[in-house]
Design an enzyme around this catalytic site. Structure first.
Site, PDB file in Angstrom:
ATOM      1  NE  ARG A  88      35.587  44.055  29.843  1.00  0.00           N
ATOM      2  CZ  ARG A  88      35.985  44.816  30.867  1.00  0.00           C
ATOM      3  NH1 ARG A  88      37.104  45.502  30.798  1.00  0.00           N
ATOM      4  NH2 ARG A  88      35.243  44.862  31.947  1.00  0.00           N
ATOM      5  NE  ARG A 127      33.311  48.110  42.182  1.00  0.00           N
ATOM      6  CZ  ARG A 127      33.903  47.556  41.142  1.00  0.00           C
ATOM      7  NH1 ARG A 127      35.136  47.109  41.257  1.00  0.00           N
ATOM      8  NH2 ARG A 127      33.281  47.424  39.996  1.00  0.00           N
ATOM      9  NE  ARG A 131      31.697  50.431  37.552  1.00  0.00           N
ATOM     10  CZ  ARG A 131      32.601  49.552  37.150  1.00  0.00           C
ATOM     11  NH1 ARG A 131      33.809  49.570  37.659  1.00  0.00           N
ATOM     12  NH2 ARG A 131      32.285  48.651  36.247  1.00  0.00           N
ATOM     13  NE  ARG A 142      30.575  44.917  35.396  1.00  0.00           N
ATOM     14  CZ  ARG A 142      30.387  45.420  36.627  1.00  0.00           C
ATOM     15  NH1 ARG A 142      29.167  45.664  37.068  1.00  0.00           N
ATOM     16  NH2 ARG A 142      31.403  45.674  37.407  1.00  0.00           N
TER      17      ARG A 142
END
Ligand code: ADP
Length: 183
Positions: A88, A127, A131, A142
């Site tokens: 990443r 979704r 989380r 993010r």
């Protein structure tokens, strides 16, 4: 076969990784899943990285690379693996190449899943996996970390001629068909 599945948060990496490991009989390594499981089990690693994941920042290269090194020493990774969420940063990519070279292997392809930003935000918010980093602020952070620190990884592997760009819009199966065609 070592495949990097690459793309912003919400691009569908986890979903496509599952389909790929079944179809091509590969192992699956998701650094995000490994961190979430460490947090859930309150291991020393989990305690260390919890606030980092919650904020949407990146865990340090050293910690991530050590984790991947230890994990990939296991037998199940010998036949090849789908790497999901790793590398990443360009630093991670360099360490990864060195790690693989020592085992006389290398990255075979990087699949870059392309999805526009509005669609990413919509997908993550809907979704509903509960989380703790899936809040609007968390996602926006993010995405910006992705642009600043992760996108340069594409250029790094582009120089090695390994990047395959896939349109990540559409039904899960259609996206997977595109992946099968280019692999
Ligand atoms: P997403 O793709 O939705 O951001 P991931 O499950 O891949 O989700 O990662 C969740 C979080 O785990 C990241 O925001 C980051 O804090 C941490 N993380 C996962 N993989 C890495 C990595 N390779 N390097 C640094 N941090 C990572």
């Amino acid at each position: 076969m070592n495949i990097i599945l690459f793309g912003p948060p919400g691009a569908g990496k986890g979903t496509q990784a599952e389909l790929m490991i079944n179809h091509f009989s590969l192992a699956h390594l998701s650094t995000g899943n490994m961190f979430r499981s460490a947090i859930q089990n309150k291991t020393p690693l989990g305690v260390k990285v919890k606030s980092i994941l919650d904020s949407g920042e990146l865990v340090s290269d050293e910690v991530v690379v050590d984790l991947v090194q230890e994990e990939t020493a296991k037998d199940i990774y010998r036949k090849g693996c789908v790497f999901d969420g790793f590398p990443r940063t360009v630093g991670q990519a360099q360490s990864f190449d060195e790690m693989l070279a020592k085992k006389n292997t290398s990255v075979d392809a990087l699949i870059s899943l392309v999805v526009p930003e509005e669609e990413l935000i919509k997908r993550i918010l809907s979704r509903g996996q509960g989380r703790s980093d899936d809040t609007r602020e968390g996602i926006i952070n993010r995405l910006s970390v992705y642009q600043n620190e992760t996108e340069p990884v594409l250029n790094y592997y582009e120089k090695q001629g390994l990047v395959k760009v896939i349109d990540g819009i559409g039904a899960v199966d259609s996206v997977f068909d595109r992946i099968k065609k280019i692999l």
